[in-house]
Design an enzyme around this catalytic site. Structure first.
Site, PDB file in Angstrom:
ATOM      1  N   THR A  17      16.294  66.999   4.596  1.00 32.08           N
ATOM      2  CA  THR A  17      17.055  68.101   5.191  1.00 32.08           C
ATOM      3  C   THR A  17      16.994  69.366   4.352  1.00 32.08           C
ATOM      4  O   THR A  17      16.967  70.477   4.898  1.00 32.08           O
ATOM      5  CB  THR A  17      18.525  67.675   5.387  1.00 32.08           C
ATOM      6  N   THR A  94      18.600  62.693   2.397  1.00 35.68           N
ATOM      7  CA  THR A  94      19.751  61.929   1.922  1.00 35.68           C
ATOM      8  C   THR A  94      19.845  60.538   2.535  1.00 35.68           C
ATOM      9  O   THR A  94      20.570  59.687   2.028  1.00 35.68           O
ATOM     10  CB  THR A  94      21.067  62.684   2.210  1.00 35.68           C
ATOM     11  N   ASP A  95      19.113  60.277   3.632  1.00 35.00           N
ATOM     12  CA  ASP A  95      19.205  58.970   4.276  1.00 35.00           C
ATOM     13  C   ASP A  95      18.897  57.835   3.301  1.00 35.00           C
ATOM     14  O   ASP A  95      19.522  56.774   3.359  1.00 35.00           O
ATOM     15  CB  ASP A  95      18.242  58.887   5.458  1.00 35.00           C
TER      16      ASP A  95
END
Length: 334
Positions: A17, A94-95
């Site tokens: 992101t 961030t996943d």
């Protein structure tokens, strides 16, 4: 070691992101498009904090990163440390950030600070958090106080040890926390302030190559009313299994026979699906309890959450560790 005034920080970018934008103003949704140079340019005065060297390694969402990608980053960390950089920042989605951090901490054991960060809001979004997170990460990576900490995650001015950090919210800019311990420090006015120095569990003795042959390890969650049908035949498809059990390490009684047969063929690690606290060893004794399951050959995952336990098991299987070494590695993580 470079002087304190001009310390050298390597920034490795993997996408996520923090690097996502729309191709056109009317396009719906964002995808990874920005290069590392774009991320650095978005932080005013960043080059005053350190000499920044940028390398674009991948440009993918965090959900698409692979074991091979992380192993390649680990190799790059070793080479960068040998070249004399003062710190390394890795940006990614961030996943999977908590998993990448933990796996890198197993694979890279040098003293040079390694800091992972990312963003919850894309750069074009009001209140985008990527620039602030990158600045805080560079502050940390360039600080002598961060040496010998192992891999850390820096997010929202908090410093978290890779061993304990979890993504605990799907959208908040304060998405990362360490439920069992709290952050080990904060960035305050550009300075690293550590509250504790974490104990760093042992890593992997045999280095992994990005060209290696990784093992297949999966996580299976216990759920109300599940009859364990998904356990059938796993010994022929997997090299290892992590059970995300209820509470302190419990599964339905109907699972026990299948798990015992599996544990005789492949390593099966028992963890708690709660994500905080430890599985027990001898408090309960009913069929499907923690003591029953360990008596059937399962390995205690201790306080590791299921996803980190999967990475530890994967790394040891890929490195060729035998069952005794795997059990010892999990015992060392408690």
């Amino acid at each position: 070691m470079n002087s304190a005034a001009r310390r050298r920080v390597l920034v490795l970018t993997l996408g996520g992101t923090i690097a996502m934008t729309r191709a056109t103003a009317g396009e719906e949704g964002v995808t990874p498009r920005l290069a590392g140079a774009d991320l650095v340019a978005a932080v005013p005065g960043l080059d005053a904090q350190a000499e920044i060297v940028v390398e674009d390694v991948r440009q993918v969402p965090g959900a698409s990163l692979t074991f091979e990608d992380v192993a390649a980053v680990a190799e790059r960390l070793c080479a960068a440390e040998a070249s004399g950089v003062d710190g390394i920042v890795v940006t990614q989605g961030t996943d999977t950030l908590e998993e990448t951090a933990f796996l890198l901490d197993l694979l890279h054991r040098g003293p040079t600070p390694v800091v992972l960060t990312g963003a919850m809001r894309p750069p074009q979004t009001p209140g985008a958090d990527g620039p602030a997170n990158l600045l805080a990460a560079v502050h940390t990576a360039s600080s002598p106080a961060a040496r010998d900490l192992g891999v850390v995650v820096v997010f929202a001015d908090e410093i978290h040890a890779a061993r304990h950090v979890r993504k605990v919210h799907s959208t908040s800019t304060s998405a990362f926390a360490s439920p069992d311990t709290g952050p080990i420090g904060h960035i305050v006015e550009g300075a690293v302030r550590l509250h504790v120095t974490p104990l760093r569990p042992a890593g992997i003795a045999a280095p992994l190559s990005s060209q290696g042959q990784p093992a297949r390890v999966e996580v299976l969650h216990a759920a109300l009313g599940s009859d364990g049908l998904l356990l059938d035949g796993l010994e022929d498809r997997l090299d290892g299994l992590v059970v995300a059990a209820f509470g302190a390490g419990h599964v339905p009684g109907s699972w026990t026979g299948r798990l015992e047969k599996l544990a005789a063929r492949i390593p099966v690690v028992l963890t708690s699906r709660t994500g905080s606290g430890s599985v027990l060893s001898s408090t309960y004794s009913f069929r499907g309890s923690e003591s029953d399951l360990m008596g059937r050959g399962l390995i205690s995952g201790g306080s590791l959450d299921p996803f980190k336990a999967r990475l530890l098991l994967w790394a040891h299987l890929t490195a060729g560790s035998d069952r005794a070494a795997i059990a010892a590695a999990f015992a060392g993580q408690h």
